[in-house]
Design an enzyme around this catalytic site. Structure first.
Site, PDB file in Angstrom:
ATOM      1  N   MET A   1      55.446 -61.096  48.111  1.00 19.17           N
ATOM      2  CA  MET A   1      56.562 -59.790  48.554  1.00 19.17           C
ATOM      3  C   MET A   1      56.493 -59.724  49.904  1.00 19.17           C
ATOM      4  O   MET A   1      55.296 -60.370  50.572  1.00 19.17           O
ATOM      5  CB  MET A   1      56.712 -59.358  47.398  1.00 19.17           C
ATOM      6  CG  MET A   1      54.981 -58.418  48.065  1.00 19.17           C
ATOM      7  SD  MET A   1      55.126 -57.175  46.475  1.00 19.17           S
ATOM      8  CE  MET A   1      52.922 -56.903  46.246  1.00 19.17           C
TER       9      MET A   1
ATOM     10  N   GLU B   1      51.455 -60.532  50.984  1.00 17.56           N
ATOM     11  CA  GLU B   1      52.466 -59.538  51.575  1.00 17.56           C
ATOM     12  C   GLU B   1      52.864 -59.956  52.520  1.00 17.56           C
ATOM     13  O   GLU B   1      51.526 -60.758  53.744  1.00 17.56           O
ATOM     14  CB  GLU B   1      50.832 -58.201  51.215  1.00 17.56           C
ATOM     15  CG  GLU B   1      50.727 -58.343  50.323  1.00 17.56           C
ATOM     16  CD  GLU B   1      49.586 -56.195  50.999  1.00 17.56           C
ATOM     17  OE1 GLU B   1      49.883 -55.972  52.387  1.00 17.56           O
ATOM     18  OE2 GLU B   1      49.653 -55.687  49.630  1.00 17.56           O
ATOM     19  N   CYS B   2      53.943 -60.573  53.009  1.00 16.26           N
ATOM     20  CA  CYS B   2      54.841 -60.609  54.028  1.00 16.26           C
ATOM     21  C   CYS B   2      53.908 -61.380  55.027  1.00 16.26           C
ATOM     22  O   CYS B   2      54.991 -62.759  54.424  1.00 16.26           O
ATOM     23  CB  CYS B   2      54.871 -59.735  55.144  1.00 16.26           C
ATOM     24  SG  CYS B   2      56.183 -59.696  56.322  1.00 16.26           S
ATOM     25  N   GLY B   3      53.436 -62.200  55.941  1.00 15.40           N
ATOM     26  CA  GLY B   3      52.973 -62.691  56.378  1.00 15.40           C
ATOM     27  C   GLY B   3      52.275 -63.671  55.673  1.00 15.40           C
ATOM     28  O   GLY B   3      52.877 -64.941  55.205  1.00 15.40           O
TER      29      GLY B   3
ATOM     30  N   LEU C   1      53.206 -63.769  51.928  1.00 18.66           N
ATOM     31  CA  LEU C   1      54.407 -65.101  51.669  1.00 18.66           C
ATOM     32  C   LEU C   1      54.714 -65.885  51.940  1.00 18.66           C
ATOM     33  O   LEU C   1      55.431 -67.023  51.469  1.00 18.66           O
ATOM     34  CB  LEU C   1      55.561 -63.425  51.222  1.00 18.66           C
ATOM     35  CG  LEU C   1      57.212 -64.087  51.265  1.00 18.66           C
ATOM     36  CD1 LEU C   1      56.942 -64.418  49.615  1.00 18.66           C
ATOM     37  CD2 LEU C   1      58.018 -62.927  50.964  1.00 18.66           C
TER      38      LEU C   1
END
Length: 188
Positions: A162, A62-64, A66
């Protein structure tokens, strides 16, 4: 995750040289661009994450997360190698590239959702993902920005990455599906 029956183990992506005996990996958000040199220096862990992904271990970034799962992070004129599960580059910008609550519609089944599922979360990121050639996406973005082109969630093997930080209480099926995927991997 613990209430759902997961045994949660924390892994220090800077100091730990191995994942140990785990059957799945959830890499949450953070600021990997700040620690890009240190993350790149831990080659043993980066290589193990990529190897486990290629063996089908369920991985959600998730975010970091990704950013860590991509090939590299470009910031301030440098390019730091990351795990390389996805052959894409993350590019840092001076302004936010996504800031919103998100609503995703699943278009390709993956480790946390089946086609037709709707998931909620939020995104806040200063980066974008480049070189998305031959990339498969798991979600269409119904609200928010995602990775771009109205899509979110890149997939490879049994890995999903993502920008969305999931709201797990809004989608309890996500945790159950991830648990089944991890159990399936541990039986291999």
């Amino acid at each position: 995750l613990e209430r759902a029956g997961f045994e949660v183990r924390r892994i220090d992506s800077i100091a730990d040289g191995t994942l140990g005996d785990v059957s799945g990996l959830l890499i949450g958000g953070g600021y990997p661009e700040i620690f890009a040199n240190e993350l790149e220096a831990n080659n043993a862990l980066r290589q193990e994450v990529r190897k486990r992904a290629s063996e089908g271990m369920p991985i959600v970034g998730e975010c970091g997360g990704l950013m860590y799962l991509c090939r590299c992070i470009r910031t301030n004129g440098s390019c730091n190698r990351m795990a390389g599960v996805f052959d894409s580059e993350v590019v840092m910008h001076d302004r936010p590239q996504g800031l919103s609550y998100t609503l995703l519609g699943c278009i390709k089944g993956n480790a946390i959702a089946d086609a037709g599922d709707r998931l909620r979360g939020h995104e806040f990121h200063y980066s974008s993902v480049d070189n998305l050639r031959e990339t498969e996406f798991a979600f269409e973005v119904l609200r928010g920005k995602g990775i771009g082109m109205g899509r979110e969630g890149i997939t490879a093997w049994n890995a999903l990455a993502m920008y969305t930080h999931m709201h797990y209480l809004a989608a309890p099926k996500v945790v159950d599906k991830l648990k089944r995927a991890c159990e399936g991997y541990s039986r291999q």
